[in-house]
Scaffold this motif. Structure first.
Motif: not given
Length: 768
Positions: A201-227
């Motif tokens: 929740g805090l991450w969504r709040s922090v990212a909500g108004d910023r122009r961010l580029l997020l690279l999530l490398d080498n994910a294992v499954d959906e449960a790891q990535v979704a939050p």
């Protein structure tokens, strides 16, 4: 060395001497080595004092130098190479900056175009996510990094790259990943919530108004990535994974395929140069086929050729073809990469091979040269050289700011296989045990810098005093940077029976842990130490470390039920061995659990019992523990509306401090005296004797600040601010504001109370 060779360190003179000895002119050496005449002249004249290792190696081979002469030439060159230095002690851990782009990136044009189109017109209500998938070695990370660099100017508020280690036995948890993202976004480590949902929740709040580029490398499954995905805002997320992540809804997909043959040849050309490929065009095509058009395999083969400028491509083709069925692996599944890794690995010198495979045993995402040296059984200076050589060869990646190294995850798996194949379990275990013992000795010595009861003049048993941290700042930096490694060492020592060392390290960490209550691994540290005490049959130490564990459950992870179980186990152990000191602590920690569970009367009962238990003893440790229990007991009485009784209890604490405690330093007694004064101030305020409360609270705050104990000083600042506000003092608002901000950073339970006090003060000022 042969007679007449210049002194070590003068690279230019040494090179000139060796060239003359070989009977070569600069032009002849230039032609044979493929190095320009001007470059040679600059080296020999001292204008170029430290040429790159690859150049030095080529020159050594061309001059026909023996191994010892080649090593001396490289050492002379190394002295001339500038090395970045970090000011002020060990470098801080790097942020989640994008990795360096690959200059020879090849192909993937249509996929890049689609991604650029996706970023061109972002709907803040639905921040786009693209998932880059495909089998190992296809260059998913290289593609994502290259795309991120192209897109970076569109995202001025932050570009974060996070490796989720999906191929590891224990991938990064969403909870830990969220903590790293929040830190990179500027959230203080101590202000990060404990729970995964709260962090998300805090991450969504922090990212909500910023122009961010997020690279999530080498994910294992959906449960790891979704939050980790921003819910709103003008951001773009690129996810790479070996898996399809089909359960992620409303995402764009980029499925990378094998390179076409001509693209693989183009990649090879960019690595080794067009001249060599034109000279052996068919061999280049054959090599691309033997690599299965897998980008990682092509790259490794190309790097091998680059390090041997005189080797023909056809020779490498013949060698690959002779691998038989193993080469079939280059065209199917994970064996594609293993064969290419094997070629690169076998070209290393024996000590570099040892370093590479042993470094794969390191814990955590990266490792220091000290860890590599311990695992490989090398001196530190030599380990640094091996790591640099392997970085130049593309087999390790160096950190941008700190002297630390990391593996590509596939190469780590390959290197670990070589440990099993070449070292065997006995050598592997010896390396891990050696590293664990060293790490725990250093961790113990570093932690003692924070133990206010430890004599600072006493020698620190560090395993390498020349490189040991000196002072609190360096000790903290080391303990933070090597947290994964010393924690793994603690696990190893516990598993292999080094229980005394586990207990010594955990005991040394006691005060350091109190200053870093937001480090959640204290639960594991004290669980291991309690287990080691149990294994040694020491009920007294088991009781002490179960008490530490109860503290960790209460304050570090906010789990009072688990804390109560630990406190009750400590109480049983203490009574079993007749240790009244630990019995008193166990009663106190159990009371803290009851208090947090809302069971106030049971908390008061246990605290009273704890204070009586400790008052019956004569040791200095019992006096300090009694002070803690009395202060806590008085606090609960005041909260129950019994401020007069609380004041009497806290005056008793003050009298104990005034009388002194034999065997305890003035600094320790001053801290407990300050706690008593803080509570006396609060009691007086509750009795509406605010003019008397103010000086007592100011004295407590000053003492905590002098001891650099923010976890203690900031609640005292809040108490002072409230009293000043009730008095109408002009310092009230500034004091409450400072307390609120600091308590938020500390993740302290009283942060909401500080905010409410500040709001009430502002409201009163407005009404007035």
């Amino acid at each position: 060395m042969h007679g007449g060779t210049p002194v070590e360190g003068d690279f230019g003179q040494r090179l000139r001497h060796l060239r003359a000895r070989a009977g070569l002119s600069q032009e002849a050496l230039s032609h044979a080595a493929g190095v320009s005449v001007r470059a040679l002249a600059d080296m020999e004249r001292g204008r170029t004092k430290g040429p790159q290792r690859r150049t030095v190696r080529i020159l050594a081979e061309t001059l026909g130098l023996a191994d010892d002469e080649a090593a001396e030439l490289e050492r002379a060159a190394a002295l001339g190479r500038p090395r970045p230095r970090s000011a002020g002690g060990p470098a801080a851990p790097s942020a989640l900056a994008l990795p360096r782009d690959i200059e020879d990136f090849t192909a993937r044009g249509p996929a890049l175009a689609r991604l650029l189109d996706l970023a061109r017109d972002i709907d803040p209500g639905r921040p786009p996510v693209t998932v880059v998938t495909g089998q190992p070695g296809l260059g998913k990370t290289a593609f994502a990094v290259h795309a991120a660099h192209l897109l970076a100017p569109r995202f001025p508020d932050g570009r974060f790259a996070l490796d989720l280690h999906g191929m590891d036995a224990e991938p990064v948890t969403p909870r830990d990943a969220l903590a790293r993202l929040l830190r990179a976004a500027g959230v203080a480590d101590a202000a990060i919530p404990a729970g995964t949902d709260d962090r998300a929740g805090l991450w969504r709040s922090v990212a909500g108004d910023r122009r961010l580029l997020l690279l999530l490398d080498n994910a294992v499954d959906e449960a790891q990535v979704a939050p980790l995905l921003p819910g709103t805002g003008p951001s773009l997320t690129i996810v790479t994974s070996r898996h399809s992540l089909a359960g992620l809804a409303a995402v764009h997909r980029t499925d990378l395929a094998l390179l076409r043959r001509e693209e693989a040849v183009e990649l090879l050309t960019r690595i080794v140069g067009p001249e060599r490929v034109r000279a052996e065009a068919q061999a280049a095509r054959d090599l691309a086929d033997l690599c299965g058009q897998l980008p990682l395999a092509v790259r490794i083969a190309g790097q091998r050729l680059l390090s041997r400028p005189h080797e023909r491509l056809g020779k490498l083709v013949d060698r690959l073809a002779a691998e038989g069925r193993r080469l079939d692996g280059l065209q199917a599944g994970s064996l594609r990469v293993r064969a290419a890794f094997a070629l690169s690995y076998r070209q290393l010198r024996p000590r570099e091979r040892t370093f590479l495979r042993r470094a794969a045993l390191a814990a955590g995402a990266d490792f220091s040269p000290e860890t590599g040296a311990l695992l490989a059984g090398l001196p530190l200076g030599e380990a640094v050289g091996r790591a640099e050589e392997l970085t130049d060869a593309g087999l390790l990646q160096s950190d941008a700011t700190a002297e630390r190294y990391r593996f590509h995850d596939l190469l780590r798996l390959y290197a670990a296989e070589q440990v099993a194949a070449e070292d065997g379990p006995e050598v592997r275990d010896a390396a891990l045990d050696r590293t664990a013992r060293w790490m725990l000795r250093r961790a113990t010595a570093a932690a003692l810098y924070f133990d206010i009861e430890h004599d600072p003049a006493a020698p620190h048993d560090d395993p390498d005093p020349d490189t040991a941290p000196t002072g609190r700042d360096e000790a903290r930096a080391w303990l933070e940077a090597e947290r994964a490694q010393w924690l793994a060492a603690l696990r190893r020592a516990n598993a292999t029976g080094l229980h005394r060392q586990v207990l010594d390290t955990a005991e040394a960490m006691h005060w350091f842990s109190d200053l870093n209550q937001h480090w959640e691994q204290w639960v594991e540290v004290f669980r291991l130490s309690a287990d080691s005490a149990r294994a040694l049959g020491s009920r007294r130490e088991e009781a002490a470390h179960l008490n530490y564990l109860a503290w960790a459950y209460n304050l570090c992870v906010a789990d009072p039920r688990a804390a109560l179980r630990s406190a009750d186990a400590a109480l049983a152990a203490a009574r079993d061995c007749g240790d009244r000191l630990q019995e008193g602590w166990a009663l106190g920690y159990g009371a803290g659990s009851f208090h947090r569970l809302g069971r106030a009367q049971e908390a008061l009962t246990r605290l009273g019992e704890a204070a009586r238990c400790l008052a019956s003893q004569d040791s200095p440790q019992s006096r300090l523990a009694e002070l803690t229990m009395l202060n806590s007991l008085g606090t609960l009485l005041r909260e129950a509306g019994r401020a007069a009784e609380a004041l009497e209890i806290h005056r008793r604490s003050e009298r104990i401090c005034d009388a002194g405690i034999p065997g305890r330093t003035d600094g320790v007694i001053a801290l407990y005296h300050a706690v008593a004064r803080q509570q006396i101030g609060n009691d007086l305020a509750a009795l509406e004797r605010r003019q008397e409360a103010e000086p007592s609270l100011r004295q407590a705050l000053a003492a905590f600040e002098a001891a650099q104990m923010p976890a203690w000083s900031e609640p005292a600042r809040l108490d002072l601010g409230r009293v000043l506000g009730e008095m109408g003092h002009p310092e009230a608002r500034q004091t409450l504001l400072a307390a609120r901000d600091a308590l938020i950073a500390l993740k302290h339970p009283r942060q909401a109370e500080a905010g409410a006090a500040l709001a009430a003060l502002d409201e009163a000022a407005t009404a007035g």
